[in-house]
Motif scaffolding. Sequence first.
Motif, PDB file in Angstrom:
ATOM      1  N   PRO A   1       0.795  -1.240   0.000  1.00  0.00           N
ATOM      2  CA  PRO A   1       0.000   0.000   0.000  1.00  0.00           C
ATOM      3  C   PRO A   1       0.820   1.279   0.000  1.00  0.00           C
ATOM      4  O   PRO A   1       0.327   2.326  -0.441  1.00  0.00           O
ATOM      5  CB  PRO A   1      -0.825  -0.137   1.289  1.00  0.00           C
ATOM      6  N   LYS A   2       2.083   1.218   0.477  1.00  0.00           N
ATOM      7  CA  LYS A   2       2.929   2.408   0.492  1.00  0.00           C
ATOM      8  C   LYS A   2       3.793   2.538  -0.755  1.00  0.00           C
ATOM      9  O   LYS A   2       4.589   3.457  -0.868  1.00  0.00           O
ATOM     10  CB  LYS A   2       3.826   2.379   1.731  1.00  0.00           C
TER      11      LYS A   2
ATOM     12  N   GLY B   1      -3.891  -5.559   3.596  1.00  0.00           N
ATOM     13  CA  GLY B   1      -3.992  -4.330   2.820  1.00  0.00           C
ATOM     14  C   GLY B   1      -4.124  -4.616   1.342  1.00  0.00           C
ATOM     15  O   GLY B   1      -4.218  -5.772   0.904  1.00  0.00           O
ATOM     16  N   THR B   2      -4.144  -3.554   0.561  1.00  0.00           N
ATOM     17  CA  THR B   2      -4.316  -3.651  -0.891  1.00  0.00           C
ATOM     18  C   THR B   2      -2.956  -3.591  -1.577  1.00  0.00           C
ATOM     19  O   THR B   2      -2.177  -2.653  -1.352  1.00  0.00           O
ATOM     20  CB  THR B   2      -5.214  -2.516  -1.407  1.00  0.00           C
TER      21      THR B   2
ATOM     22  N   THR C   1      -5.086  -4.601  -8.819  1.00  0.00           N
ATOM     23  CA  THR C   1      -4.923  -4.717  -7.370  1.00  0.00           C
ATOM     24  C   THR C   1      -5.622  -5.955  -6.831  1.00  0.00           C
ATOM     25  O   THR C   1      -6.569  -6.466  -7.428  1.00  0.00           O
ATOM     26  CB  THR C   1      -5.499  -3.480  -6.650  1.00  0.00           C
TER      27      THR C   1
ATOM     28  N   SER D   1      -6.290  -7.675  -2.534  1.00  0.00           N
ATOM     29  CA  SER D   1      -6.155  -7.336  -1.113  1.00  0.00           C
ATOM     30  C   SER D   1      -5.929  -8.587  -0.284  1.00  0.00           C
ATOM     31  O   SER D   1      -6.402  -9.678  -0.617  1.00  0.00           O
ATOM     32  CB  SER D   1      -7.397  -6.595  -0.613  1.00  0.00           C
TER      33      SER D   1
ATOM     34  N   SER E   1      -7.443  -1.693   1.778  1.00  0.00           N
ATOM     35  CA  SER E   1      -6.900  -0.528   2.473  1.00  0.00           C
ATOM     36  C   SER E   1      -6.602   0.558   1.455  1.00  0.00           C
ATOM     37  O   SER E   1      -6.651   0.330   0.241  1.00  0.00           O
ATOM     38  CB  SER E   1      -5.617  -0.905   3.215  1.00  0.00           C
ATOM     39  N   GLN E   2      -6.295   1.724   1.935  1.00  0.00           N
ATOM     40  CA  GLN E   2      -5.866   2.790   1.045  1.00  0.00           C
ATOM     41  C   GLN E   2      -4.478   2.467   0.498  1.00  0.00           C
ATOM     42  O   GLN E   2      -3.666   1.838   1.168  1.00  0.00           O
ATOM     43  CB  GLN E   2      -5.832   4.126   1.782  1.00  0.00           C
ATOM     44  N   THR E   3      -4.207   2.904  -0.746  1.00  0.00           N
ATOM     45  CA  THR E   3      -2.908   2.671  -1.359  1.00  0.00           C
ATOM     46  C   THR E   3      -2.440   3.933  -2.058  1.00  0.00           C
ATOM     47  O   THR E   3      -3.249   4.697  -2.603  1.00  0.00           O
ATOM     48  CB  THR E   3      -2.964   1.498  -2.362  1.00  0.00           C
ATOM     49  N   THR E   4      -1.138   4.155  -2.048  1.00  0.00           N
ATOM     50  CA  THR E   4      -0.569   5.339  -2.698  1.00  0.00           C
ATOM     51  C   THR E   4      -0.201   5.070  -4.145  1.00  0.00           C
ATOM     52  O   THR E   4       0.249   5.968  -4.848  1.00  0.00           O
ATOM     53  CB  THR E   4       0.696   5.793  -1.948  1.00  0.00           C
TER      54      THR E   4
ATOM     55  N   SER F   1      -0.893   4.387  -8.004  1.00  0.00           N
ATOM     56  CA  SER F   1      -1.908   4.635  -9.028  1.00  0.00           C
ATOM     57  C   SER F   1      -1.803   3.568 -10.102  1.00  0.00           C
ATOM     58  O   SER F   1      -0.715   3.281 -10.595  1.00  0.00           O
ATOM     59  CB  SER F   1      -1.719   6.027  -9.644  1.00  0.00           C
TER      60      SER F   1
ATOM     61  N   LYS G   1     -13.146   1.455   5.445  1.00  0.00           N
ATOM     62  CA  LYS G   1     -12.752   2.509   4.500  1.00  0.00           C
ATOM     63  C   LYS G   1     -13.569   3.775   4.695  1.00  0.00           C
ATOM     64  O   LYS G   1     -13.433   4.724   3.923  1.00  0.00           O
ATOM     65  CB  LYS G   1     -12.939   2.012   3.059  1.00  0.00           C
TER      66      LYS G   1
END
Length: 650
Positions: free
Chosen positions: A74-75, A103-104, A124, A126, A131-134, A136, A597
Amino acid sequence: MTRTITPRLRTLVLLFLAVTGALLAGAGPASAHAALTGSDPAQGVVVKKAPEQVSLTFSEQVSMNDDSLHVLDPKGKKVDVGKPSNISGTTYAVQLKSGLKDGTYTVTYQVVSADSHPVSGAYTFSVGAPSQTTVSVSGRTANDSAVGWLYGFGRYMSYAGYIVLVGGAAFVLACWQRGSGVRAVQRLVVGGWLTLTAATLWLLLLRGSYTSSGKIGAVFDLDLLGQVLQTKTGAALVSRLLLLAAAALFIAVLFGAYDKREDEEKRDLTFGLAIGGTVVAAGLAASWAMAEHASTGLQPGIAMPVDVVHLLAVATWLGGLTALLVALYRAPAETPVETAAVRRFSRLAMGSVAVLVATGVYQSWRQLGSWSAFTDTRYGQLLLVKIGLVALLVGIAVVSRRWTARLADTAPASREGKRSETAEAQAEAEAEAEVKAEVQAEVKERVTAPASASTSDTQRATQLARQRAAQDSARQKRLRDADPNRFGLRRSVLAEAGVAVVLLAVTTVLTQTEPGRTEQEAKAATSSSSASSSSSSGALTLDMSFDTGGQDGKGVVRLDLDPARVGGNEMHLYVQRPNGRAFDIPEVKVAFTLEAKKIGPLPVTPDHIATGHWAATGVQIPMAGEWKIAVTVRTSDIDQVTVYKNAQIG
């Protein structure tokens, strides 16, 4: 002009149709651009346990390097280890680190298909919960970068250079041998050679970056260049450069020794140049066929020779058309292009069009595979545009043929006009001689005149020289424009050339587009995979008991959500008494909330269908995860209750 169809021609047509039918009957699976047809984990799924590897399955075998397949957390940090490997057939995998957190995760890939085109994408999945991911995943395609646009431009220029080189030389040898001494035609053919050579070097430099990072800085990376030289495309580009060296020798003979010989002596050399030129032109065309769409997929042994013949026909037609245009506009008045040369090219062009139609039909069938692909795929839509442009070009060519016929009909009358033009030219030549004498006299006067008058004398001499040049230009233009039929022919040929430029651009884009057959196969495989996944998971069914506390306030509400995945869903609600009998209530509502979320609640108000039955279509689930489903039941004006249940959707 109307011609009867001879028995021999009829036999050839029937033979062509028979061969076409045999080809169509022998159709099998085919592909050109590779397409992603499956993955494990699949796109958008939520797995309970982190996988040990990620595998991708393509529609054909692809080429990979160390950076072709990555998995990001995710990061945005890499969690894959080692190099991608081919585990079976067209399936490739990369190992993952152990102990991945929930996470995603994002999977990115960039590979090179068997027809040399880069194919890239991302998706993607999970672990545990989304989860949120940075990272794109939108818009990552091989052709969107600056290098991709530059590479496409290089391909366009290489095709243009080849067409002008081959078509211009063919026009000189087959239609207008006197054109070998015309400077404008010489510049055209040499310009085609220079353009093709420069474009080939350009593509060779850009190839490494185009198929990998897409960064400008990687263009001059010698390691990447070394890798490119070991590929099929690199070998094709190098062979093209070697053949261009032979083409340079051909051009030197064509515009050197050939031009200096007399007409009778040219006949012997023409045959040798025609054979040698055809071999070189076919070799150059093969450098495209051996590395692109024709080299892979269905019937490559037939497709590559057909592709070579197709390119030769295109070059003969459009390149010859360009040479004719230059000859009509730029040939000196003393060496105009003859009507017989125009008629010869007209016949040659029509023969080329016939070859284009035959080879084009085969290529279209091979790359599309079905009539629906014409409208349902981008390749088919571009092909329809190309067919329309070719039809327009042929229509303009018919107009050009009419102008050519008029030129031939007016040829006897034009001889008398030429006599008067010759007399006029002699008079103008005498006038030029007088101007030349005046210039020489002015020069003598300037030599004997005082230094103070040198500036004005120089200006006068320059002015006289300009006047003479203007007279020469006006005389040549007057001679060219004197015949209205020739003027009309020039205009129609110019229109043909304009359409040809657009046609070449569409063709270049077409060669970089995923063929319709492959696109439809990939869609079918994806749909099959999705259907299989959907059938394995089935519709979501929840039973929730309720008690509003009032009269007749107890019961059970059943919620069915189909197919219970991200996107649109169909929902049905059934309200029953404790004894199982359906009954109506004043109101029932549903809300979906993804607390992890912070999405929702997303309200849904179903429509009443029948006794105890409500339904809603197009219920949108924006993301996979564990959703909290709230059902509000009202049994009277004041008796109401909301019941909840959690369920995994997607």
